[in-house]
Design an enzyme around this catalytic site. Structure first.
Site, PDB file in Angstrom:
ATOM      1  N   ARG A   1       1.103  -3.422   0.835  1.00  0.00           N
ATOM      2  CA  ARG A   1      -0.540  -2.708   1.180  1.00  0.00           C
ATOM      3  C   ARG A   1      -1.071  -3.864   1.824  1.00  0.00           C
ATOM      4  NH1 ARG A   1      -3.174   0.208  -3.774  1.00  0.00           N
ATOM      5  NH2 ARG A   1      -3.277  -1.997  -4.475  1.00  0.00           N
TER       6      ARG A   1
ATOM      7  N   LYS B   1      -7.406  -2.303   1.477  1.00  0.00           N
ATOM      8  CA  LYS B   1      -7.993  -2.915   0.401  1.00  0.00           C
ATOM      9  C   LYS B   1      -9.046  -4.068   0.955  1.00  0.00           C
ATOM     10  CE  LYS B   1      -7.006  -3.208  -4.760  1.00  0.00           C
ATOM     11  NZ  LYS B   1      -7.590  -1.923  -4.966  1.00  0.00           N
TER      12      LYS B   1
ATOM     13  N   GLU C   1     -12.109   9.895  -3.295  1.00  0.00           N
ATOM     14  CA  GLU C   1     -11.558   9.220  -4.562  1.00  0.00           C
ATOM     15  C   GLU C   1     -13.223   8.411  -5.062  1.00  0.00           C
ATOM     16  OE1 GLU C   1      -9.640   5.667  -4.036  1.00  0.00           O
ATOM     17  OE2 GLU C   1     -10.059   5.390  -1.751  1.00  0.00           O
TER      18      GLU C   1
HETATM   19  C1  LIG Z   1      -7.446  -0.688  -5.668  1.00  0.00           C
HETATM   20  C2  LIG Z   1      -7.781   0.609  -5.348  1.00  0.00           C
HETATM   21  C3  LIG Z   1      -7.173   1.833  -6.020  1.00  0.00           C
HETATM   22  C4  LIG Z   1      -6.235   1.765  -7.127  1.00  0.00           C
HETATM   23  O1  LIG Z   1      -4.945   1.242  -6.580  1.00  0.00           O
HETATM   24  P1  LIG Z   1      -3.821   0.966  -7.617  1.00  0.00           P
HETATM   25  O2  LIG Z   1      -2.861   0.472  -6.596  1.00  0.00           O
HETATM   26  O3  LIG Z   1      -3.423   1.940  -8.229  1.00  0.00           O
HETATM   27  O4  LIG Z   1      -4.731  -0.219  -8.661  1.00  0.00           O
HETATM   28  C5  LIG Z   1      -8.062   3.061  -5.743  1.00  0.00           C
HETATM   29  N1  LIG Z   1      -8.895   2.978  -4.893  1.00  0.00           N
HETATM   30  C6  LIG Z   1      -9.456   1.905  -4.262  1.00  0.00           C
HETATM   31  C7  LIG Z   1     -10.661   2.105  -3.432  1.00  0.00           C
HETATM   32  C8  LIG Z   1      -8.964   0.764  -4.518  1.00  0.00           C
HETATM   33  O5  LIG Z   1      -9.372  -0.437  -3.923  1.00  0.00           O
END
Ligand SMILES: *Cc1c(COP(=O)(O)O)cnc(C)c1O
Length: 340
Positions: free
Chosen positions: A81, A183, A219
């Site tokens: 990722r 991210k 989300e």
């Molecule tokens: C990091 C993150 C998540 C959760 O991801 P995980 O890999 O399960 O920790 C979900 N949404 C956003 C916007 C994120 O930055």
């Protein structure tokens, strides 16, 4: 020797530990990388990260299993990722095998800070990268730093898992065809105003809808969303502007392959919310946080699972995934990576 820390009462906050990992990209290549006890960064006031937010990050945990091993969970997916995030932000990829090794090395160098089994606390691992040299015209940096810091964090839910109340947001966290699926620090910078406002209004989180039409659920600021319908099907929103949560992807596998549940990844219309029987947020920090109430501009949707307890399906999913992580439930090959 474990540090003399009151693990159960640790906040979700930063604490300096023994070592961080650091590697630098210069003249088109990464150096070897090393562990450092210098937890401060010095760079140009005109560094690309400071002027144009050229930075991305990852988040995972190390913890002690029931049989006393220190492990981490699916670091290969964090490496993948982060590679996607770097590519999209014009940053060099830190090679996957080296990423995983650096995670292992930095945890090994901080074993004193890994909370014991049963404490509910974990060692949070934060890999991140940023453009470090000076740029004033808008262009990518040519020098980068990749770092991994670790910090012990307390249990996400102190005194048991409690459902939260969220609101459907008027603002967007990501543009259509923007950076919602990586991210990037910038996604968080622009969510700060809205999360402070949500907290001031009595909500734990903002639930974002699709930025183009505001019709479909996406989300929250930092977690993906799961729903359960009357038939017991697990439903999770599908969209190009959702961050691909590793917890969500793992829970889908757990639901399908271990619990034999039906799973749907599809668009979820706002109008469907009142038909769901359970709802929860998922991410590394909390695994699953149940949602008891969703407010949509004056209308409250009360999930049948209520505001007192996590619903049965979310509970089963949560217990199974944390069981795999803690070594009490057998999970798919390769998910749990041993550090020592
Ligand atoms: C990091 C993150 C998540 C959760 O991801 P995980 O890999 O399960 O920790 C979900 N949404 C956003 C916007 C994120 O930055």
């Amino acid at each position: 020797m474990a540090k003399d820390i009151d693990w159960g009462n640790l906040p979700f906050g930063y604490m300096e530990t023994s070592k961080s990992f650091v590697a630098n990209w210069k003249d088109g290549a990464w150096d070897e990388g090393t562990l450092t006890s210098n937890h401060t960064i010095t760079m140009s006031e005109c560094a690309c990260v400071l002027q144009y937010a050229q930075t991305c990050f990852e988040g995972l945990k190390a913890y002690t299993t029931s049989d006393g091993k220190v492990v981490t969970f699916r670091p290969d997916l964090n490496a993948d990722r982060m590679a996607d995030s770097c590519t999209r932000l014009e940053m060099p990829v830190f090679p996957k095998e080296k990423f995983i090794q650096a995670v292992i090395d930095v945890v090994k160098a901080n074993l004193d800070y890994v909370p014991p089994y049963g404490s509910g606390a974990t060692l949070y691992i934060r890999p991140f990268m940023f453009g470090s040299n000076a740029v004033i015209g808008v262009k990518p940096a040519t020098e980068f730093q990749f770092r991994i810091l670790v910090t012990p964090v307390g249990p996400y839910f102190k005194g048991g898992v409690k459902p939260i109340k969220v609101r459907i947001s008027d603002r967007d966290r990501a543009a259509p065809h923007g950076t919602g699926d990586i991210k990037a620090g910038l996604n968080y910078a622009m969510s700060l105003y809205n999360i402070v406002d949500a907290h001031n209004c009595g909500y734990a989180e903002n639930m974002y809808t699709d930025p183009a039409t505001h019709t479909y659920i996406e989300e929250t600021g930092g977690a993906n969303i799961l729903f359960v319908d009357k038939k017991g099907t697990l439903i999770t929103p599908k969209s190009g502007s959702i961050l691909p949560s590793i917890t969500r992807r793992s829970l889908i596998t757990v639901a399908k392959d271990i619990l034999g549940m039906k799973v749907e990844e599809r668009k979820v219309n706002k109008k469907e919310l009142k038909k769901f029987v359970e709802c929860g947020l998922c991410g590394t920090a909390a695994v699953i946080s149940p949602i008891g109430q969703i407010d949509d501009h004056g209308k409250s949707i009360m999930l049948p699972s209520g505001m007192e307890n996590i619903g049965p399906v979310m509970q089963k999913l949560r217990e199974t995934l944390t069981g795999i992580q803690m070594g009490t439930v057998k999970g798919p090959e390769g998910w749990v990576v041993e550090i020592n």
